[in-house]
Design a protein around this motif. Structure first.
Motif, mmCIF file in Angstrom:
data_model
loop_
_atom_site.group_PDB
_atom_site.id
_atom_site.type_symbol
_atom_site.label_atom_id
_atom_site.label_comp_id
_atom_site.label_asym_id
_atom_site.label_seq_id
_atom_site.Cartn_x
_atom_site.Cartn_y
_atom_site.Cartn_z
ATOM 1 N N ARG A 153 3.174 -11.274 -13.334
ATOM 2 C CA ARG A 153 2.832 -12.261 -12.300
ATOM 3 C C ARG A 153 2.482 -11.562 -10.999
ATOM 4 O O ARG A 153 1.488 -11.895 -10.339
ATOM 5 N N GLN A 154 3.281 -10.565 -10.635
ATOM 6 C CA GLN A 154 2.982 -9.785 -9.432
ATOM 7 C C GLN A 154 1.638 -9.080 -9.564
ATOM 8 O O GLN A 154 0.850 -9.042 -8.609
ATOM 9 N N PHE A 155 1.384 -8.537 -10.751
ATOM 10 C CA PHE A 155 0.128 -7.830 -10.990
ATOM 11 C C PHE A 155 -1.058 -8.780 -10.842
ATOM 12 O O PHE A 155 -2.071 -8.449 -10.211
ATOM 13 N N ASP A 156 -0.951 -9.975 -11.406
ATOM 14 C CA ASP A 156 -2.025 -10.959 -11.296
ATOM 15 C C ASP A 156 -2.268 -11.339 -9.835
ATOM 16 O O ASP A 156 -3.416 -11.524 -9.403
ATOM 17 N N GLU A 157 -1.188 -11.435 -9.071
ATOM 18 C CA GLU A 157 -1.303 -11.827 -7.663
ATOM 19 C C GLU A 157 -2.034 -10.781 -6.831
ATOM 20 O O GLU A 157 -2.776 -11.128 -5.911
ATOM 21 N N VAL A 158 -1.833 -9.501 -7.144
ATOM 22 C CA VAL A 158 -2.448 -8.440 -6.325
ATOM 23 C C VAL A 158 -3.751 -7.922 -6.920
ATOM 24 O O VAL A 158 -4.434 -7.119 -6.287
ATOM 25 N N SER A 159 -4.117 -8.387 -8.103
ATOM 26 C CA SER A 159 -5.294 -7.838 -8.782
ATOM 27 C C SER A 159 -6.601 -8.138 -8.078
ATOM 28 O O SER A 159 -7.598 -7.437 -8.273
ATOM 29 N N ASN A 160 -6.636 -9.181 -7.262
ATOM 30 C CA ASN A 160 -7.863 -9.522 -6.539
ATOM 31 C C ASN A 160 -7.966 -8.816 -5.193
ATOM 32 O O ASN A 160 -8.953 -8.982 -4.478
ATOM 33 N N GLU A 161 -6.932 -8.036 -4.865
ATOM 34 C CA GLU A 161 -6.973 -7.288 -3.609
ATOM 35 C C GLU A 161 -7.836 -6.043 -3.766
ATOM 36 O O GLU A 161 -8.019 -5.542 -4.880
ATOM 37 N N PRO A 162 -8.400 -5.519 -2.671
ATOM 38 C CA PRO A 162 -9.208 -4.296 -2.754
ATOM 39 C C PRO A 162 -8.387 -3.142 -3.307
ATOM 40 O O PRO A 162 -7.159 -3.101 -3.129
ATOM 41 N N PRO A 163 -9.020 -2.192 -4.008
ATOM 42 C CA PRO A 163 -8.289 -1.040 -4.545
ATOM 43 C C PRO A 163 -7.564 -0.271 -3.451
ATOM 44 O O PRO A 163 -8.066 -0.100 -2.340
ATOM 45 N N ASN A 164 -6.365 0.186 -3.781
ATOM 46 C CA ASN A 164 -5.565 0.993 -2.862
ATOM 47 C C ASN A 164 -5.401 2.362 -3.467
ATOM 48 O O ASN A 164 -4.686 2.537 -4.451
ATOM 49 N N VAL A 165 -6.089 3.348 -2.923
ATOM 50 C CA VAL A 165 -6.039 4.701 -3.489
ATOM 51 C C VAL A 165 -5.230 5.656 -2.618
ATOM 52 O O VAL A 165 -5.346 6.865 -2.725
ATOM 53 N N SER A 166 -4.388 5.106 -1.769
ATOM 54 C CA SER A 166 -3.558 5.962 -0.922
ATOM 55 C C SER A 166 -2.551 6.710 -1.767
ATOM 56 O O SER A 166 -2.147 6.260 -2.850
ATOM 57 N N ARG A 167 -2.117 7.866 -1.304
ATOM 58 C CA ARG A 167 -1.094 8.636 -1.994
ATOM 59 C C ARG A 167 0.268 8.032 -1.688
ATOM 60 O O ARG A 167 0.647 7.876 -0.548
ATOM 61 N N ARG A 168 0.972 7.690 -2.770
ATOM 62 C CA ARG A 168 2.266 7.048 -2.551
ATOM 63 C C ARG A 168 3.241 7.515 -3.614
ATOM 64 O O ARG A 168 2.846 7.723 -4.732
#
Length: 327
Positions: free
Chosen positions: A312-327
């Motif tokens: 559910r969390q994945f579906d919620e954030v899947s439409n957000e722009p890609p985040n390629v920051s180092r974390r």
């Protein structure tokens, strides 16, 4: 990019990771019914008949793909027989660990069985790719159990930029946001274990499950005492007493070419017995494997609920722009 869901025909690019003495058929079935895949270690079953029975049980409950983890070095005296059974039953995929997967790949290819290989660095990843592996499982320094040395970002991007096969990230994924992050880095999916240890379906002791709730990320330490390879465990009083470094005798045995093979077998056997005792019998000598994602374990839940939360969390954030920051 070929993601794990497309590779296997599942809904979400997640493997419920094979966990020694924890994974069982009920956990695999629950995972398959929730839209992901799963694998279990062949060594979780003592006899060939028990291994076959587990595979039959899972197949009767679901037609979705699942896999089996094989230890492919000489410490696993059952390796040849286990491989023969998996080939005969045409398991969907095999995850190889702690040794060369060449024989596994050569025998699986004609049968259409996929082979995913645990790797911790680029050198080994290139080797298994050249052998014909279908994907690599990038075991990073946030994995539970046998962990690597590199951070998730470093390992995923290194392998993605230098290998031509899918890279599945293993270690540190506990939320849907974490899953999207590794996909943004270029991973094909994630192998997730720690957050499932305290699930209702697992057969570990109530004490082990409670420890998953009571301890946090700061309590995870790495030891080489149990299996001869780096292993992440909960820093219980017994682990503190035991220490986390191999002693002088273990170091001598491991550095001697003649004795090394037998030393590794001895250390692996002793380690398995210690972990087995802790997993199935509440004693003072608690040796409980877990990764830093233990921080996210707050209660004992059914696997379906854990997966639902992550997806559910994945579906919620899947439409957000890609985040390629180092974390």
């Amino acid at each position: 990019m070929t993601t794990l869901d497309k590779l296997l025909g599942i809904r979400y690019p997640i493997i419920l990771a094979p966990m020694f003495l924890i994974s069982n058929s009920r956990m695999v079935i629950a995972a398959l019914r929730s839209g992901i895949t799963a694998a279990f270690p062949a060594l979780n079953y003592r006899t060939d008949e028990e291994l076959r029975a587990a595979i039959r049980e899972i197949r009767q409950a679901s037609d979705k793909p699942f896999g089996v983890n094989l230890i492919v070095n000489r410490s696993n005296l059952k390796y040849k027989a286990q491989l023969k059974t998996l080939l005969e039953l045409k398991i969907d995929f095999i995850i190889t660990s702690l040794g060369s997967p060449q024989e596994v790949i050569e025998q699986c290819k004609p049968l259409g069985i996929k082979v995913f290989c645990d790797v911790v660095d680029l050198k080994y990843a290139k080797k298994v790719e050249a052998m014909g592996a279908d994907a690599v499982i990038a075991v990073n320094n946030r994995a539970g159990g046998h962990a690597g040395a590199m951070s998730p970002y470093e390992l995923v991007t290194l392998l993605k930029n230098n290998c031509g096969i899918p890279v599945i990230s293993a270690g540190g994924v506990a939320t849907g946001k974490d899953l999207k992050q590794v996909l943004d880095w270029g991973a094909a999916g994630a192998s997730i274990g720690t957050i499932f240890i305290a699930c209702e379906e697992s057969d570990i002791t109530p004490e082990y499950k409670q420890a998953m709730i009571d301890y946090g990320e700061k309590d995870i330490v790495m030891t080489t005492k149990l299996s001869g390879s780096p292993l992440t465990v909960i820093n219980t009083p017994y682990v503190q007493q035991l220490g986390t470094k191999a002693n002088l005798l273990e170091l001598i045995l491991n550095s001697n070419k003649t004795l090394k093979k037998y030393a590794k077998m001895l250390i692996a056997f002793r380690g398995m017995k210690a972990v087995e005792k802790a997993a199935f019998g509440a004693t003072y000598k608690t040796v409980w494997c877990a990764g830093p994602a233990i921080e996210h374990v707050k209660s004992i839940q059914p696997i379906a609920d854990i997966i639902h939360t992550v997806t559910r969390q994945f579906d919620e954030v899947s439409n957000e722009p890609p985040n390629v920051s180092r974390r």
